[in-house]
Design a protein around this motif. Structure first.
Motif, PDB file in Angstrom:
ATOM      1  N   ASP A  33      18.127  -2.685 -64.211  1.00  0.00           N
ATOM      2  CA  ASP A  33      18.015  -1.840 -63.018  1.00  0.00           C
ATOM      3  C   ASP A  33      18.964  -0.646 -63.040  1.00  0.00           C
ATOM      4  OD1 ASP A  33      20.318  -3.316 -62.672  1.00  0.00           O
ATOM      5  OD2 ASP A  33      19.993  -3.682 -60.551  1.00  0.00           O
ATOM      6  N   GLY A  34      19.691  -0.456 -64.136  1.00  0.00           N
ATOM      7  CA  GLY A  34      20.546   0.719 -64.237  1.00  0.00           C
ATOM      8  C   GLY A  34      21.797   0.465 -65.051  1.00  0.00           C
ATOM      9  N   THR A  50      28.540   2.929 -61.600  1.00  0.00           N
ATOM     10  CA  THR A  50      27.117   2.644 -61.723  1.00  0.00           C
ATOM     11  C   THR A  50      26.322   3.937 -61.704  1.00  0.00           C
ATOM     12  OG1 THR A  50      26.927   2.340 -59.329  1.00  0.00           O
ATOM     13  CG2 THR A  50      27.241   0.359 -60.657  1.00  0.00           C
ATOM     14  N   GLU A  51      25.204   3.926 -62.430  1.00  0.00           N
ATOM     15  CA  GLU A  51      24.311   5.080 -62.468  1.00  0.00           C
ATOM     16  C   GLU A  51      22.928   4.669 -62.007  1.00  0.00           C
ATOM     17  OE1 GLU A  51      24.035   7.061 -66.210  1.00  0.00           O
ATOM     18  OE2 GLU A  51      26.166   7.509 -66.258  1.00  0.00           O
ATOM     19  N   ARG A  52      22.371   5.503 -61.222  1.00  0.00           N
ATOM     20  CA  ARG A  52      20.983   5.389 -60.777  1.00  0.00           C
ATOM     21  C   ARG A  52      20.360   6.767 -60.982  1.00  0.00           C
ATOM     22  NH1 ARG A  52      22.150   0.620 -60.674  1.00  0.00           N
ATOM     23  NH2 ARG A  52      22.489  -0.654 -58.856  1.00  0.00           N
ATOM     24  N   PRO A  53      19.052   6.835 -61.023  1.00  0.00           N
ATOM     25  CA  PRO A  53      18.454   8.163 -61.184  1.00  0.00           C
ATOM     26  C   PRO A  53      18.972   9.139 -60.130  1.00  0.00           C
ATOM     27  CG  PRO A  53      16.790   6.468 -61.443  1.00  0.00           C
ATOM     28  CD  PRO A  53      18.051   5.782 -60.979  1.00  0.00           C
ATOM     29  N   SER A  55      22.105   9.972 -59.447  1.00  0.00           N
ATOM     30  CA  SER A  55      23.445   9.818 -58.883  1.00  0.00           C
ATOM     31  C   SER A  55      24.278   8.815 -59.686  1.00  0.00           C
ATOM     32  CB  SER A  55      23.369   9.353 -57.424  1.00  0.00           C
ATOM     33  OG  SER A  55      22.895   8.020 -57.365  1.00  0.00           O
ATOM     34  N   GLY A  56      25.572   8.873 -59.450  1.00  0.00           N
ATOM     35  CA  GLY A  56      26.513   7.917 -60.014  1.00  0.00           C
ATOM     36  C   GLY A  56      27.539   7.586 -58.950  1.00  0.00           C
ATOM     37  N   GLN A  57      28.143   6.420 -59.055  1.00  0.00           N
ATOM     38  CA  GLN A  57      29.091   5.991 -58.019  1.00  0.00           C
ATOM     39  C   GLN A  57      30.200   5.158 -58.651  1.00  0.00           C
ATOM     40  OE1 GLN A  57      27.222   3.787 -54.876  1.00  0.00           O
ATOM     41  NE2 GLN A  57      29.152   3.157 -53.976  1.00  0.00           N
ATOM     42  N   CYS A  68      29.269  -7.435 -61.653  1.00  0.00           N
ATOM     43  CA  CYS A  68      28.925  -6.721 -62.887  1.00  0.00           C
ATOM     44  C   CYS A  68      29.674  -7.293 -64.089  1.00  0.00           C
ATOM     45  CB  CYS A  68      29.158  -5.221 -62.725  1.00  0.00           C
ATOM     46  SG  CYS A  68      27.787  -4.452 -61.833  1.00  0.00           S
TER      47      CYS A  68
END
Length: 96
Positions: A33-34, A50-53, A55-57, A68
Motif C-alpha cells: 500500500d505504499g 511514509t509515501e503515498r501518491p 505526498s509524503g509524511q 511499520c
C-alpha cells in the motif's frame, strides 16, 4: 539497466549495506500500500517516513513506528537472504 544492477551489486558489498530482493513470486506483502522508511536519529529517536501518491509524511508516533517496524520484519522474512539476492542479481546480469 545492467549498469544499475551492477551498481547495486557494488553497493551490496559495503559493510553498512544489506540488500535483499523480495521476488514477485512471494505474492501480496505488507508494503503493497505504499513505501515507508524507518529512521533512527543519533540519540535513538525513531521516526517513520511514509509515501503515498502525491505526498509524503514524517511521524514520530510510537504506535505507527512500531507497526511499520513489524511490517519491515515481515518483509525481511519474505525476502531472499542477502547472499541469495546478490546471487540473483549476478545471474541476471550474467556474472555467475
Amino acid at each position: 539497466m545492467v549498469d544499475q544492477l551492477k551498481h547495486l551489486l557494488e553497493t551490496a558489498q559495503r559493510s553498512h549495506v544489506r540488500l535483499q530482493i523480495l521476488p514477485f513470486s512471494k505474492g501480496a506483502h505488507a508494503a503493497m500500500d505504499g513505501a515507508f522508511t524507518l529512521l533512527e536519529t543519533g540519540n535513538r529517536d525513531r521516526m517513520l517516513y511514509t509515501e503515498r501518491p502525491g505526498s509524503g509524511q514524517v511521524t514520530s508516533d510510537a504506535d505507527e513506528v512500531a507497526k511499520c517496524d513489524q511490517r519491515m520484519s515481515a518483509l525481511i522474512g519474505l525476502a531472499l537472504s542477502p547472499e541469495e539476492s546478490i546471487d540473483q542479481l549476478a545471474a541476471r546480469i550474467g556474472e555467475t
